[in-house]
Structure formats: structure tokens, C-alpha cells
Design an enzyme around this catalytic site. Structure first.
Site, short mmCIF file in Angstrom:
data_model
loop_
_atom_site.label_atom_id
_atom_site.label_comp_id
_atom_site.label_asym_id
_atom_site.label_seq_id
_atom_site.Cartn_x
_atom_site.Cartn_y
_atom_site.Cartn_z
N ARG A 157 189.51 69.55 93.56
CA ARG A 157 189.44 71.00 93.71
C ARG A 157 188.32 71.45 94.62
NH1 ARG A 157 191.15 74.61 89.65
NH2 ARG A 157 192.98 73.78 88.66
N CYS A 187 187.42 74.87 93.25
CA CYS A 187 186.33 74.67 92.31
C CYS A 187 186.94 74.21 90.98
CB CYS A 187 185.49 75.91 92.04
SG CYS A 187 184.67 76.54 93.50
N LYS A 231 192.28 70.33 97.20
CA LYS A 231 193.68 70.07 96.87
C LYS A 231 194.37 71.31 96.30
CE LYS A 231 197.27 67.45 96.23
NZ LYS A 231 198.03 67.17 97.47
N HIS A 249 208.06 78.20 127.01
CA HIS A 249 207.69 79.62 126.97
C HIS A 249 206.18 79.80 126.84
CE1 HIS A 249 211.86 80.85 126.90
NE2 HIS A 249 212.06 79.89 126.00
N LYS A 266 199.56 67.76 109.04
CA LYS A 266 199.06 66.52 108.43
C LYS A 266 198.01 65.89 109.31
CE LYS A 266 200.20 66.59 105.39
NZ LYS A 266 200.91 67.28 104.35
N ASN A 304 185.18 79.48 88.81
CA ASN A 304 186.21 79.18 89.81
C ASN A 304 186.88 80.50 90.14
OD1 ASN A 304 188.46 78.34 91.26
ND2 ASN A 304 189.61 77.79 89.43
N GLY A 305 186.80 80.93 91.41
CA GLY A 305 187.42 82.20 91.79
C GLY A 305 186.50 82.98 92.72
N GLU A 311 194.65 68.03 109.52
CA GLU A 311 193.83 68.17 108.32
C GLU A 311 193.06 66.90 107.98
OE1 GLU A 311 197.29 68.05 104.86
OE2 GLU A 311 195.51 69.20 104.46
N GLU A 317 204.89 70.32 110.15
CA GLU A 317 204.28 69.53 109.09
C GLU A 317 203.51 68.33 109.68
OE1 GLU A 317 203.44 69.57 106.16
OE2 GLU A 317 203.45 67.56 105.33
O1 M6R Z 1 199.75 73.27 95.67
P1 M6R Z 1 200.52 73.94 96.76
O2 M6R Z 1 201.74 73.18 97.14
O3 M6R Z 1 200.83 75.37 96.48
O4 M6R Z 1 199.55 73.90 98.01
C1 M6R Z 1 199.90 74.52 99.22
C2 M6R Z 1 199.00 74.06 100.33
O5 M6R Z 1 197.67 74.38 100.06
C3 M6R Z 1 199.12 72.56 100.59
O6 M6R Z 1 200.42 72.17 100.86
C4 M6R Z 1 198.22 72.16 101.79
O7 M6R Z 1 198.71 72.73 102.95
C5 M6R Z 1 198.14 70.64 101.91
N1 M6R Z 1 196.78 70.23 101.99
C6 M6R Z 1 198.83 70.12 103.12
O8 M6R Z 1 198.77 68.73 103.21
#
Ligand code: M6R
Length: 603
Positions: free
Chosen positions: A27, A2, A598, A499, A480, A98-99, A483, A476
Site C-alpha cells: 500500500r 497507506c 498497489k 496524426h 507496464k 490512510n486517506g 511503471e 497496457e
Molecule cells: O486495484 P485496481 O485494479 O482498481 O487498480 C487500478 C490501478 O491502480 C492499477 O491497475 C495500476 O494501474 C497498476 N499498477 C498497473 O499495473
């Protein structure tokens, strides 16, 4: 998550609020709304979905006023509907938040018994109702907010407006970041510098528990004990103001393409004249006997790669944990521990809480992109990754820059502990400084990866495999892909497949293998054969030598040769491009994928 903004301006404020919300949309984008006070009259407009819907609403139904607050939402309590959209209003009070208010159920029941009934499913409305109840008891707006804040448990950044008050805005923070500014007869409140950069060139960051009463010409900040306090004002970096896609279709594409340049910049910051350069007060690894690394998401995978590097180069044990687990596990922090927290945004709530757990128990290093962030401010040593602003929700250039800085940290550990010869150190530094050029070469295989991605986009499940430091890269790659393309993907250590996960493999499941030629390559090939024997469709990402020895794979992608230790930095590029082009082929929203934001400022 937010984003919030507030302006006491000289002109109509709706366009300014919408512009600021656009900059905060990273956000959250479940809904957006603004409230203004116009000639003492408080009113609001809200719309579900992206900000464009709010803009359309405002065209149909403008909202006049020179005082206003705004919000872009990442839903926590209550579905993303208009009724649950901020600003929330109760009588003469409007608030954006926000929170998360953890005791909102208790407060809501208490307020209901006093005939202050809730109309939404949100925790935030409780804040407005509480303030309304205190106002009706005769409190002034300042007193009502002070009393309200005392009742709240949880995390918040808040901005309040009041019916009848054209020249008053109250801001408060606990747990979530918030900045304020007074500039030439105007007052501003915002979640970060990015929101406010076009309006002012300096900011005051509220500290934990602070709240502030703003008019156009005055600001009074109070601490958590309601004592007046002064907080320093800081200039906003020019970087915060720059937000342009530079001709790219998506932020993610721009950020992938920028990697050779930003990595070079990051490496030059830490490697000069073929030598390591660290801040003077950087930690002495000779006094460290254990490293704890904590982060979330992609940053966590960067830590996971670094574990391989630090253990191997510096012979130093490394424990890696996700912040949401670490913070509540209450792990012992024995003497000799160094804690490293990695975060692009520097605002991730779990990572910040994990850092606070370690505060006072051991030295704390923060590896961050946003230098003025909460995590950077709380750390003993800050190592900026210098990636420049990252806007795409899927982290790309921040990941490779995190890896670059962690690689330098691993070499520093080795130097402090005397575990490498001078020649070995020189060779590593030389190889690292060549990585940006190799990344530029890797970007040249984008067309091949686009073709592979077209086939991947048909799949329902995709597996990623890697060994050693390529294992976190498999994790990773899977993160990627899922998401932004919404295809189910999992990463596994190559040797772990048999396994259990191999049960998933059939001729509908692509298996992407990151395998540069290294001492373990033969073992990874055996795992690949096991997959192919069961009809699995292998995509092998390797170098010339690795690909020349392999036949019968479904697809291959040829990477430049690279020293095996640092290969994860380079192989991040095909992982990113495969995800990006698969998402394009599927037609999903690359930069703002569903359900995500983000900056994750809630637990
Ligand atoms: O801002 P941060 O690096 O602490 O964020 C951590 C994760 O939320 C962030 O890396 C998230 O996993 C990304 N969307 C991955 O692409």
C-alpha cells in the site's frame, strides 16, 4: 494507499506490528512507523523508506509495549521524511491515517490560533492536534475522537492510541477501508484481512462513517451519528494468509508464471460442461441497451478490450471511462444502462466513488479480485476474477483474469441478446478454455523476450502499437513498461501514429507492434513500414504467418496461433515479460517501483 494496523496484545507488540506492516507494504513504502503505550507511556519510532529501515531503527532503539499502532506510508501531503512519517503525535494522542483530510488547511489555521501549532507538512497531524485540543478541554478519549471526526472532511481510516491508556484503541473509517477484530483477549485493527490474517481468523468490516472503541475484551462500534451499532463478523479466507514467492525472484515473475493456472481456474468457474455459468442474479442483457465500464489503470485497459468484444459479439454499445473522470463528469445514466466496475483490489477510491455515483440509477456489476472489498460489497452482482492474491505493483495475472471474466460476460451478453448462433457460441467457449494452455506456450518465449528487453533497456522512449482490441493492449504494454522500468513509453492505435506521434520516431526509438494475423494485419503492416521508413526500430510480436511475411524488423517474437478475438489475453504475456526483463536489465525495483502503491485508496 497507506496501510494501518493496531494491536492491543498480550505480548510485546512491536514485532507483530512490523510483521503486519510487511504485509501492508504493497500500500506504500515511502516511510513506516509505529507507536506503543508501555505502562501508560506513549512513544513512537519512525523511519524513511522501506520497512527494513524501521526494523533497523527498532534494533538500535527498541520500543516496548503491548499496545501499538503502525503505518506504512504512500506520501500525499508532505515529502517522505521522518518528520512527516506516521504515527503523528500531538501531546497525549498518536494517530495513523490512510486517506486525505481535505479541510486540513482550515483546521490547521484554526488550531494554530489556539496555540496548537503543527510541526509537519501533513494533513494527518491536524487530526492528532484536534483530538489533543478536545482532551485539553476535558473530553475523554472517546469524546475527543467523536468531536474530531465531526470536523474532518475527506477520506480516512484511522487508529488512535492515548498516553496513559494501555487498554484502549479507537478506530474510525470514512471512505477508506478498515477492519477490526476481538480474539481471545486481544484486539486488532487493520486496513485489510491480509494485515491481520496471521493474528485472527475473523474480522468485522467497519461501514462508512463507523468508529469503534476497542479494549482487549470489548468493542463498541458507533455509526456516523454516534449511535451504537452491531456489525457482522466474517471469517478470513485462508487465501489472505498465504504470501510466498514460491522460489521466484520477484512477485511479478511469480504472478506472470501463475497465469495458466489461475486463468484456467477462473474460466472453469464460469464455463462448465461447455456452457456459461453465471450467478443466478447476474444481469439480463436482453433488458440492457447500453453498458458503461469504469476503472483505473490496467483495469481500465481491460474494460477497453471488453468494449471491442461486447460491441462485436452482442451488438451492444459500450462506453468506457477512467473512474477519476467519470465520477465528477456526472454523466447521464438513462434507463437500460448497465454499469460495470473493474478493480483488482476492489478498493480504488475513484472507482468506488464512480460506483457510488451509479448506485440506485442502474444495475451494478463489479469484476474484482478481492471478494470482500468495498467495491464488491457495494455492487449488485459480483464476478470474482479468482486470480489469487496479486502483490507486485504492476498488475499481471489480474489483467488476464479480468479479460477472461469480461470475455465470459461478453458471451453472456451475446447469449441473452441472441446475437450468436449455437455453433458460434460453442466455438468461442471452446477457444476460450484453450487460452490457458496457449499462455503456457507463450511463457516459453521468455528467453527471446529477455534478449529483446536488454536492447530496450537502452532506449529513452518506446512506442507501442496495436489495432482493434490490440490497441488497448498497446496502452497496457506501455503502462507496464513505464511503471517498472521508468522508460518513457506510449501506446497508440496503429492508424493514429501518422496524426502526430510519428514525429517522435527516429533510429533511437523502438516501436513494439502487437499484431496477430487478423483481417486488419495488412493495415498494421503498412503503419509498421511507415515507422521503418523513418529509421524506427520495430519489434514485431506476431504469429507464424504474421512473422513469415515480414522482413527488416529489428526484433521479432513468435506467439502461438490464437483466434483473433481473444488474442489480447494471450498477447498480454509478452507485454508483461518485456516490461519485467527491461526493468531487470535497468536494475529498478520491480515489485515496488518508485512513487507507486498497489492499492490506490486516495484520489
Ligand atoms: O486495484 P485496481 O485494479 O482498481 O487498480 C487500478 C490501478 O491502480 C492499477 O491497475 C495500476 O494501474 C497498476 N499498477 C498497473 O499495473
Amino acid at each position: 494507499m497507506c496501510g494501518i494496523v493496531g494491536v492491543l496484545g498480550k505480548h510485546e507488540v512491536s514485532p507483530l506490528l512490523v510483521e503486519a506492516l510487511k504485509r501492508l507494504e504493497y500500500r506504500g513504502y515511502d516511510s513506516a512507523g509505529i507507536a506503543t503505550v508501555d505502562d501508560g507511556h506513549l512513544d513512537r519510532r519512525r523511519a524513511v523508506g522501506k520497512l527494513i529501515n524501521l526494523s533497523d531503527t527498532l534494533v538500535r532503539d527498541p520500543l516496548p509495549g503491548k499496545s501499538g499502532i503502525g503505518h506504512t506510508r504512500w506520501a500525499t501531503h508532505g515529502a517522505p521524511t521522518e518528520v512527516n512519517a506516521h504515527p503523528h503525535r500531538a501531546g497525549p494522542v498518536a494517530v495513523v491515517h490512510n486517506g486525505i483530510i481535505e479541510n486540513f488547511e482550515t483546521l490547521r489555521a484554526e488550531l494554530k490560533a489556539q496555540n496548537f501549532g503543527a510541526e509537519t507538512d501533513t494533513d494527518t497531524e491536524t487530526i492528532a492536534l484536534l483530538a489533543q485540543s478536545y482532551l485539553e478541554d476535558g473530553a475523554t478519549p472517546d469524546e475527543a475522537v467523536a468531536q474530531t471526526l465531526q470536523r474532518l472532511e475527506g477520506a480516512f481510516a484511522l487508529a488512535f492510541l492515548f498516553d496513559g491508556y494501555d487498554d484502549l484503541m479507537i478506530a474510525a473509517r470514512r471512505g477508506s477501508p478498515l477492519a477490526i477484530s476481538l480474539d481471545d483477549g486481544e484486539a486488532y485493527v487493520g486496513s485489510d484481512a491480509i494485515a491481520l490474517a496471521p493474528m485472527t481468523d475473523h474480522l468485522t468490516y467497519l461501514e462508512e462513517g463507523d468508529w469503534a472503541v476497542l479494549t482487549r475484551n470489548s468493542v463498541q462500534i458507533y455509526d456516523a451519528h454516534n449511535q451504537p451499532v452491531e456489525r457482522p463478523s466474517e471469517p478470513i479466507t485462508p487465501e489472505a494468509g498465504r504470501v510466498e514467492k514460491g522460489g521466484h525472484r520477484h512477485w511479478m515473475a511469480k504472478e506472470i508464471a501463475e497465469q495458466p493456472a489461475v486463468l484456467d481456474q477462473a474460466l472453469q468457474h464460469y464455463i462448465r460442461d461447455a456452457d456459461l455459468v453465471m450467478p443466478n442474479d447476474a444481469v439480463d442483457f436482453a433488458k440492457v441497451n447500453r453498458v458503461v465500464m469504469v476503472a483505473c489503470g490496467t483495469a481500465y485497459y481491460a474494460c477497453h478490450v471488453a468494449k471491442y468484444w461486447i460491441e462485436r459479439l452482442a451488438n451492444l454499445p459500450v462506453e468506457v471511462d477512467v473512474a477519476s473522470e467519470f465520477r465528477y463528469r456526472e454523466p447521464p445514466i438513462p434507463e437500460g444502462t448497465l454499469a460495470v466496475f473493474v478493480s483488482q483490489s476492489g478498493e480504488t477510491a475513484d472507482t468506488l466513488a464512480a460506483l457510488n455515483y451509479c448506485k440506485g440509477k442502474c444495475p451494478i456489476v463489479a469484476v474484482v479480485n478481492v471478494e470482500g472489498s468495498s467495491i464488491a460489497r457495494a455492487a449488485d452482482v459480483v464476478l470474482p476474477i479468482l486470480a489469487g492474491r496479486e502483490i507486485g505493483v504492476a498488475s499481471t495475472k489480474a489483467f488476464t483474469c479480468q479479460l477472461a471474466v469480461l470475455a465470459v460476460l461478453a458471451l453472456k451478453a451475446a447469449r441473452d441478446r441472441g446475437t450468436l448462433t449455437g455453433e458460434q457460441m460453442d466455438a468461442h467457449l471452446d477457444t476460450l478454455t484453450r487460452i490457458p494452455a496457449l499462455i503456457a506456450q507463450a511463457l516459453n518465449i521468455e528467453d527471446e523476450l529477455r534478449d529483446i528487453a536488454r536492447d530496450l533497456s537502452e532506449a529513452r522512449d518506446i512506442l507501442f502499437l496495436g489495432r482493434g482490441a490490440m490497441y488497448p493492449l498497446a496502452l497496457e504494454g506501455a503502462l507496464k513498461l513505464k511503471e517498472i522500468s521508468y522508460i518513457h513509453a506510449e501506446g497508440y492505435a496503429s492508424g493514429e501514429l501518422k496524426h502526430g506521434p510519428i514525429a517522435l520516431v527516429d533510429d533511437s526509438v523502438p516501436v513494439i507492434v502487437f499484431a496477430p494475423t487478423d483481417p486488419l494485419f495488412g493495415k498494421t503492416v503498412s503503419n509498421m513500414q511507415e515507422v521503418m521508413a523513418r529509421g524506427g526500430k520495430v519489434v514485431l510480436v506476431s504469429d507464424t504467418q504474421g512473422l513469415s511475411s515480414q522482413r527488416a524488423t529489428w526484433h521479432t517474437a513468435q506467439m502461438p496461433d490464437v483466434a483473433e478475438l481473444w488474442a489480447p489475453i494471450l498477447y498480454a504475456v509478452p507485454a508483461q515479460l518485456l516490461a519485467y526483463h527491461t526493468a531487470i536489465a535497468k536494475g529498478t525495483d520491480v515489485d515496488q517501483p518508485r512513487n507507486l502503491a498497489k492499492s490506490v485508496t486516495v484520489e
